[in-house]
Each structure stands twice: as C-alpha cells, then as structure tokens.
Write a protein that holds these residues in place. Structure first.
Motif, PDB file in Angstrom:
ATOM      1  N   GLY A   1       0.865  -1.103   0.314  1.00  0.00           N
ATOM      2  CA  GLY A   1      -0.100  -0.061   0.017  1.00  0.00           C
ATOM      3  C   GLY A   1       0.701   1.314  -0.066  1.00  0.00           C
ATOM      4  N   ASP A   2       1.986   1.151   0.469  1.00  0.00           N
ATOM      5  CA  ASP A   2       3.100   2.411   0.137  1.00  0.00           C
ATOM      6  C   ASP A   2       3.154   2.805  -1.327  1.00  0.00           C
ATOM      7  N   ARG A   3       3.298   3.997  -1.553  1.00  0.00           N
ATOM      8  CA  ARG A   3       3.531   4.713  -2.858  1.00  0.00           C
ATOM      9  C   ARG A   3       5.063   4.744  -3.131  1.00  0.00           C
ATOM     10  N   VAL A   4       5.655   4.597  -4.268  1.00  0.00           N
ATOM     11  CA  VAL A   4       6.936   4.811  -4.751  1.00  0.00           C
ATOM     12  C   VAL A   4       6.998   5.413  -6.047  1.00  0.00           C
ATOM     13  N   ALA A   5       7.656   6.424  -5.851  1.00  0.00           N
ATOM     14  CA  ALA A   5       7.920   7.469  -7.246  1.00  0.00           C
ATOM     15  C   ALA A   5       8.911   6.692  -7.953  1.00  0.00           C
ATOM     16  N   ILE A   6       8.914   6.596  -9.355  1.00  0.00           N
ATOM     17  CA  ILE A   6      10.082   5.882 -10.144  1.00  0.00           C
ATOM     18  C   ILE A   6      10.384   7.067 -11.051  1.00  0.00           C
ATOM     19  N   TYR A   7      11.554   7.595 -11.328  1.00  0.00           N
ATOM     20  CA  TYR A   7      11.958   8.707 -12.190  1.00  0.00           C
ATOM     21  C   TYR A   7      13.312   7.986 -12.725  1.00  0.00           C
ATOM     22  N   LEU A   8      13.272   7.341 -13.958  1.00  0.00           N
ATOM     23  CA  LEU A   8      14.276   6.652 -14.380  1.00  0.00           C
ATOM     24  C   LEU A   8      14.274   6.709 -16.000  1.00  0.00           C
TER      25      LEU A   8
END
Ligand code: 6R9
Length: 655
Positions: free
Chosen positions: A135-142
């Motif tokens: 349920g945690d959010r992870v931002a991906i900037y790749l």
C-alpha cells in the motif's frame, strides 16, 4: 453537434483486408464480437482465466455503486508473479524477456525471464528492507533502462503502488506528484543518455525531495541506479541500487493481493489545473492489458519479437511494455534513446537486427519519418514486420498509408488503437485477423466494450454524423478513481452524461456510413467557424495529404467576424524546401478543395517544429496563444521548451 458539423470528414475509400494467412491463424475471430455482446461479463471472465490467480473471484463485476466499479471480487493474484515467475515455472526461463538497447552503440543487455525473476526478487527484498510495504507509494523517475521495469514489478510484487514520472519532467512536476501521493521512496538514476550525452536526473530528485519537504512531506529514502557514472551529490537518505539490490537475496515469495488492490497511479494532465492521479487496480487492469495485447497485436508469444517505442513514463509504456507483454511472456525490444541518434535510421536498424515482428508507435513519430523521406527506412531490412500499431493521436490517412507501405512493405495490418490513461488498455481498434482497416479510422469497439458517439443530449448519433465519444459500460481496466479525489473523478468523467450513465472520454468522434468510428481529437480541439463545427484533425489530415507537407497542427483562434478562425502550423517535407508565399497559397487552396471553403485557414505558418508533450501530443493550447497573439502559457510539459521560441521567430505567412 449537428450533422453538417463534422460531415466533411475524409473522402477516404481505401480498405485493407486482413492478410489471409494472418486471418487463418488469428487469435481472435469475428465470433468474439457476438459472444461478448451476448454476455460481456462472461467474456471478461474468460479473459481473466488467461492469468494465474491464487484464489478465483466470486463475482465478475460489482457495479452496485456507479461509477465506482469493482472487478473480479474476491479474487487474489500477484501481478509480478503473472508477468515473470509463472513463465519461469512453465519452462520459459531461458526466453529473452527484454532485448534492451542502450542509446550508445553496442550498449545492449538481454534479460531472460529467469534473469528478470531474480532481479525483481532482489529489488523487492531491497524495497522491503527500506521499509516500503503493502500500500505504500513509490515514485519512479528513471530513463528507459531495464531497472525501470524491474522497479515497477518489484513494487507490484510487494503490493506497493508505483507512480512513474517521465524522466524529462522538471523537479517541480516531480515534487507535486511525490506530494500528491505521499511517496515513501523515490527510485532514480544518476542520469541517462540523450542524443549522445549523459543528462542528469538525480539533481531534479534532490530538488523535488526538498520542495516536498518544505511542503511538509518527507521522503525517507532515494534509491539510485548508476547509469552514466556522472558525479552526483549524496545525502543521508540516498542508497545505491548496485550496493543494495545487487547484493540482496534473489529469493522472494510473492504474496497474492486482492483483485482491487491498487497497482499504480499515473498522473495525467487535465485541460486545466493540477495533474490527476489516475488509479488502476490489479486484477481487471492486468486482465485487459494482457488480453488486448494478445488480441489486438495477434500475439504469438513463441515466435514474435515485439517492440513498443513508448516511454515507460506514459500509460502506453505501462500497459504495452510492462504489464501486457510480460503477462503474455513474449520477447520484446526496449530502447533507451531517441529515434534519430546516432543516425536517423536507428529505429529501423534495431528492427532489422532484432527481427522485430510487431511494432507499436505514435503518429507523431511516423510523420517525422515521412518528413525525412523513405530512403532512410528503405536502407534497413524490415521484412520481419508482420503487424504495425499506432496510438496517441488520430493517425492521418496519409501517415497510415505511408506506415503501411514503407514500414510494413505494403502488406501488413495497421491497428489504430484508441484508448486513454484512464481506460488502462485499448478499447477501440481493428482486430487484425477480422477487420478490413480504413486509413484514419480506429474502427470499432473491441469485444466486451461499449462505445458510442452521442450528441449534446446524450442520444446516439446516426451513421454519418459526429458528436462525443462515450463508453456505455464499465470495463475491467477502467480507472477506479482519481487518487484522493473521488469527487473530481465523478465530475470529470461521469457528470457530462450522468443520466445515461456514460463515461465521457473528452474526444470528438464521428460514425461513418458503416458505423465505424473516426476520432476527431479532444473536444476542446473542435472549432466553431461561422457556426460550422470543424475538427482540427480533419483539417490537419487534409494538409498532411498534400505532398509537400510533413506535419500540421491546426487551432481555432478567436476572430471578430467568424467567432473562430482556422490557423494552421505546417512543417514541410525536406524536399519541399523552405516554402514561400506560393506554397502557402497552394496549401490553402488544397484545404479548400479537400474540405470546403469554410475550412480555409485564415493563416498558415510554416514552422520548423511543433510543440509536443513527451508522449507526442501536439500542445495546441500553446499554438492558440501564438495565433491569438498572447504571451505563451505554461511550457513545462513540453518535450523541448525551446520550440516555442522557434515558432514565434518562424516565418508567418498569411493567406
Ligand atoms: C494511450 C494514450 C489519451 C488521448 C485520447 C485521445 C488521444 C489516443 C488515439 C487518440 C485518436 C487514437 N488518442 N489514441 N486519438 N486515435 N488511436 O494516448 O493515453 O496519453 O491518456 O491520451 O489521446 O484524444 O483521449 P493518453
């Protein structure tokens, strides 16, 4: 919209029947339409059976509280297991999942499904160790590197919700997304390659994390892939991917999650205001992404080599690079760079080298190749191609025919696929073994999908008329809400045709005499000239059908006498030279003969480039600013913000 409104569209009589060989072995036949019409839920239930579920659902669809849908209630599954582990368990561990091609020549990496399973497991263990969980959010900037796919699947594997932010977005744009979904982790890289030079990513993350902190949201950790080796500033919160993921255990047992467990949030810009966090969940999304990828591309996973040129930071990358293709166990190409680096034929060389059989790209790319001329693709052996796809904007008939002839050798089906971030997967498209394609038309709703074109009152228009595109039934991969804003979800998509219970797509469309659907661009791209409704797409297609024109964008500028007037921005093909007053006259006359005097542009400007978003959509809003002689508005979502200066300085030719 009235009949005469969009009635001019396209005197297009060309038809391309499915190649007999393809039709004879097609994954989906014409029967599917009737089957699905008789029992749409039963149809999607069978599509869901293509996935591996830990627990089967009790009920296919809960539409008791529209517009809040639940699909496959009670079912549990793991998306990453479906995309990776099950193929390894089925003996396909040695199959290449990703032929990754870096931008620098000879920088390539092949990952098999077994490699991918190990990598995703290691990354999942690392995320857990960093305190990220269900349920945690992870931002991906790749950049477009394999770690982007691995990071997404690692999130899915542990039930964390990813939000991929396109690597070209600014620190502010990244920060607003981090804040909106309260991301607990950001996954990034030191930098990526763009046109031969390393360009940095980490500094934008550093800034974004600080902007978010000032707004009250702390990001505990940033996980950093070393891609370019450039120097980066280092903070206590930062950890290297190669020091954590590479040393983590490759054993991780995926846990099954509820079918309605959130899978990801994808931010998309509205016409105004803050970006909307479109929420997709697990079971329905994966069902439809994988079924449509198999059906629309007639995928033969054992023999096809598939390539979708989209960026992973766009919904097309989510559904048709990550979830659809991997759930189907195919081998695909993933390319890091731009189409024309180090030379203009780079894409075609990759197709020849990897023997790509299915290729999926956007009209904007096709038009820019048209502009360069066919000699460039003609240098590569493209005979492996057996199917072509298009997505993102209406494809002009001339671009469709060029794509089919030059890239497809004049013999392969072109599937023009209409869908949105919100729809999660393709909804309107030809089926390549069934449909005789018409250049410029997305044709019909796929089996199991209800689409129609309605007038202002929500009444379906007769064939031959235009109106608004609506979706008349819920579908498995539909958005569930806007992150944290149910009200905005209801208002944006479900209030326009509330009485009918239709989803309002925001696109204008027309049904032709056969009832086939032609997309006419966003509703806000429809102009009203002296009381006549004209679609930007229609006039753009007329311009692009002129041999001297490579690309065109049309906007409606306010006009004292006609309400709105047509202003056209045109990029000429290279062989047409720089243009001049004669060319402008010629193009103006061409529009007049193709559509009628009402569509004749007030002004045609020959420009070197058009302003586009990173997903290839022309930002007509900015062109309207120029046409109405206003200061140009917000350019932060442009792929190249210098373009507006070029256009403002460009030669403006009035007719
Ligand atoms: C997948 C994607 C959605 C908007 C959509 C429409 C336009 C997409 C199209 C098309 C005509 C097609 N669009 N595909 N228009 N023909 N085949 O592009 O998602 O970025 O959310 O954009 O794109 O206007 O409403 P997204």
């Amino acid at each position: 919209m009235t009949d005469e409104t969009l009635s001019n569209l396209l005197h297009e009589n060309r038809r391309f029947a499915p190649p007999p060989e393809l039709a004879a072995h097609a994954n989906v036949t014409a029967d599917a339409y009737a089957e699905a019409a008789a029992d749409p839920e039963g149809f999607w239930e069978r599509a869901a059976e293509r996935l591996t579920w830990e627990r089967r659902w009790d009920r296919v669809l809960d539409w008791d509280q529209p517009p809040f849908a639940k699909w496959f209630l009670g079912g549990t599954l793991n998306a990453a297991y479906n995309c990776v582990d099950r193929h390894v368990e089925n003996g396909l561990g040695d199959r290449v999942a990703l032929h990754w091609v870096g931008e620098p020549a000879d920088d390539t990496r092949d990952l098999t499904y077994a490699d991918l399973k190990d990598e995703v497991s290691r990354a999942a263990n690392t995320l857990l160790a960093l305190g990220v969980g269900d349920g945690d959010r992870v931002a991906i900037y790749l950049p477009m590197i394999p770690e982007a796919v691995v990071a997404m699947l690692a999130c899915a594997r542990i039930g964390a919700i990813h939000t991929v932010v396109f690597g070209g977005f600014s620190a502010e744009a990244l920060a607003s997304r981090i804040e909106d979904c309260e991301a607990k982790l950001v996954i990034t890289a030191d930098g990526g390659y763009r046109r031969g030079a390393p360009s940095s990513l980490k500094p934008a993350v550093d800034d974004a994390v600080e902007i978010a902190a000032r707004a009250g949201h702390e990001v505990p950790h940033v996980l950093v892939v070393r891609r370019t080796g450039q120097d980066v500033a280092w903070h206590e919160r930062d950890v290297w991917w190669h020091e954590t993921v590479d040393t983590a255990s490759a054993t991780h047992t995926p846990q099954a999650f509820d079918a309605e467990h959130p899978l990801f949030v994808m931010y998309t810009s509205g016409t105004t205001g803050r970006p909307k966090g479109i929420l997709h969940t697990t079971g329905g999304y994966l069902t439809q992404a994988s079924w449509t990828h198999w059906a629309v591309f007639d995928l033969k996973a054992d023999t096809d080599v598939y390539w979708c040129s989209a960026d992973i930071g766009w919904i097309t990358g989510h559904s048709y690079i990550v979830y659809g293709p991997l759930a189907n166990g195919v081998t695909q190409v993933m390319y890091e760079g731009t189409p024309d680096f180090p030379e203009r034929g780079r894409w075609w060389q990759i197709i020849a080298e990897k023997k790509v059989s299915i290729f999926y790209t956007a009209p904007t790319a096709i038009r820019s190749f048209m502009k360069q001329g066919r000699e460039i693709p003609d240098r590569s052996d493209l005979s492996s191609i057996r199917l072509l796809g298009s997505v993102g904007e209406p494809i002009n008939p001339e671009a469709y025919v060029w794509y089919r002839d030059v890239i497809g050798g004049g013999k392969v089906p072109v599937v023009d696929t209409w869908w949105q971030t919100e729809t999660g997967a393709i909804l309107i498209s030809p089926l390549p073994g069934v449909t005789s394609g018409k250049p410029g038309s997305a044709m019909t709703a796929l089996p199991g999908i209800g689409a129609d074109v309605v007038d202002d009152a929500g009444t379906p228009v007769p064939n031959g008329s235009g109106g608004y595109l609506v979706l008349t039934r819920p579908w498995p991969s539909m958005l569930r809400t806007i992150w944290g804003d149910d009200e905005r979800y209801v208002d944006t998509y479900w209030s326009r045709f509330k009485e009918q219970g239709y989803y309002f797509a925001g696109d204008g469309a027309k049904k032709d005499e056969d009832g086939d659907i032609w997309l006419l661009g966003r509703v806000d791209d429809v102009m009203n000239v002296s009381g006549h409704r004209l679609s930007t797409t229609e006039i753009e297609s007329a311009l692009v059908s002129h041999p001297k024109v490579a690309e065109a964008a049309v906007v409606g500028a306010s006009d004292e006498t006609t309400g709105q007037a047509v202003v056209a921005y045109v990029i000429l093909r290279e062989e047409a030279g720089d243009g001049g007053p004669e060319v402008v006259q010629e193009l103006s006359a061409h529009v007049r003969t193709q559509i009628g005097p009402i569509a004749k542009p007030r002004q045609i400007m020959i420009v070197p480039e058009l302003p586009k978003t990173r997903s290839g959509k022309i930002m007509r809003r900015l062109l309207r600013d120029v046409a109405e002689q206003r200061a140009v508005g917000d350019v932060t979502t442009l792929a190249d913000s210098a373009i507006m200066e070029l256009i403002a300085a460009g030669k403006a030719q009035s007719t």
